[in-house]
Design an enzyme around this catalytic site. Structure first.
Site, PDB file in Angstrom:
ATOM      1  N   CYS A  77       1.274   0.118   4.036  1.00  0.00           N
ATOM      2  CA  CYS A  77       2.644  -0.186   5.137  1.00  0.00           C
ATOM      3  C   CYS A  77       2.949   1.048   5.175  1.00  0.00           C
ATOM      4  O   CYS A  77       3.072   1.851   5.224  1.00  0.00           O
ATOM      5  CB  CYS A  77       3.257  -1.512   3.982  1.00  0.00           C
ATOM      6  SG  CYS A  77       4.295  -2.415   4.981  1.00  0.00           S
ATOM      7  N   HIS A 177      -1.706  -4.848   3.813  1.00  0.00           N
ATOM      8  CA  HIS A 177      -1.696  -4.888   2.424  1.00  0.00           C
ATOM      9  C   HIS A 177      -2.499  -5.213   1.823  1.00  0.00           C
ATOM     10  O   HIS A 177      -3.327  -6.467   2.387  1.00  0.00           O
ATOM     11  CB  HIS A 177      -0.424  -5.619   2.246  1.00  0.00           C
ATOM     12  CG  HIS A 177       0.767  -5.241   2.929  1.00  0.00           C
ATOM     13  ND1 HIS A 177       1.876  -4.417   1.362  1.00  0.00           N
ATOM     14  CD2 HIS A 177       2.074  -5.341   3.284  1.00  0.00           C
ATOM     15  CE1 HIS A 177       3.239  -4.068   1.803  1.00  0.00           C
ATOM     16  NE2 HIS A 177       3.079  -5.077   2.808  1.00  0.00           N
ATOM     17  N   GLU A 179      -3.489  -4.701  -1.126  1.00  0.00           N
ATOM     18  CA  GLU A 179      -2.786  -6.007  -2.240  1.00  0.00           C
ATOM     19  C   GLU A 179      -3.231  -7.525  -2.230  1.00  0.00           C
ATOM     20  O   GLU A 179      -2.626  -8.255  -3.402  1.00  0.00           O
ATOM     21  CB  GLU A 179      -2.654  -4.629  -3.297  1.00  0.00           C
ATOM     22  CG  GLU A 179      -0.700  -5.779  -2.656  1.00  0.00           C
ATOM     23  CD  GLU A 179      -0.286  -4.540  -1.575  1.00  0.00           C
ATOM     24  OE1 GLU A 179       0.715  -4.385  -1.176  1.00  0.00           O
ATOM     25  OE2 GLU A 179      -1.028  -3.926  -0.973  1.00  0.00           O
TER      26      GLU A 179
END
Length: 197
Positions: A77, A177, A179
């Protein structure tokens, strides 16, 4: 060792948790340039304002450290945006690793800004996306996006196409993202850790 660069910004806990879910070992959060340079893999996270994040990176001297790294590096990001040439967010010059600029989404009827939620990725390139099908969905949260350029390794559509991910040499970046992107994000993180990039 996997070093997560600590420069007082970033979605660090989510990244650490995601690495734990895929069984990554020896993950260290650090601002020590020597420790970062000695790591096998380096992750540069980031959330928030690009100009403030770049100022924090410069204040610690970590911008020069990151640019000098020879091992695989993944920006996430804002961490990826800081690896571009310039960001319109705060009108800040960044590290210039990727040959593109970061621009604000242009408002248009029906376009939600920030771009938040699941969106598909296409034109997947490099081993970072091994095992992932065209059109897979990943999770985005952002109001600024990197242009398409020669370093683009996947594209996303939201008010026009932009770079969903970038790569140049040993440097990689995702605007989304991983994650927070479920099983697809876990594959991407595992590829980053395990593949010969």
């Amino acid at each position: 060792m996997i070093a997560i660069v600590d420069y007082a910004t970033g979605n660090i806990r989510s990244v650490i948790n995601a690495l734990g879910r895929i069984g990554a070992k020896d993950v260290v959060l650090t601002s020590d340039p020597a420790l970062i340079a000695s790591a096998e893999r380096v992750i540069l996270p980031g959330v928030g304002d690009a100009s403030e994040s770049m100022a924090a990176l410069k204040a610690s001297g970590l911008d020069e450290c990151v640019k000098s790294l020879k091992q695989p590096v993944l920006g996430i990001c804002v961490g990826m945006q800081l690896m571009c040439r310039h960001s319109e967010e705060g009108n800040v010059d960044c590290m210039g690793i990727f040959d593109c600029d970061v621009r604000r989404f242009v408002p248009q009827p029906g376009l939600k800004i920030p771009h938040m939620g699941w969106n598909s990725i296409a034109d997947l390139r490099t081993p970072l996306f091994d095992g992932i099908s065209e059109g897979a969905f990943v999770y985005y949260v952002h109001s600024f996006r990197p242009d398409l350029c020669d370093d683009t390794i996947c594209r996303t559509e939201h008010g026009g196409e932009f770079s969903g991910a970038l790569a140049h040499g040993n440097f990689y970046g995702t605007q989304f993202h991983p994650e927070k992107s479920g099983s697809i994000g876990e594959i991407i993180l595992r590829n980053f850790i395990e593949k010969a990039l």
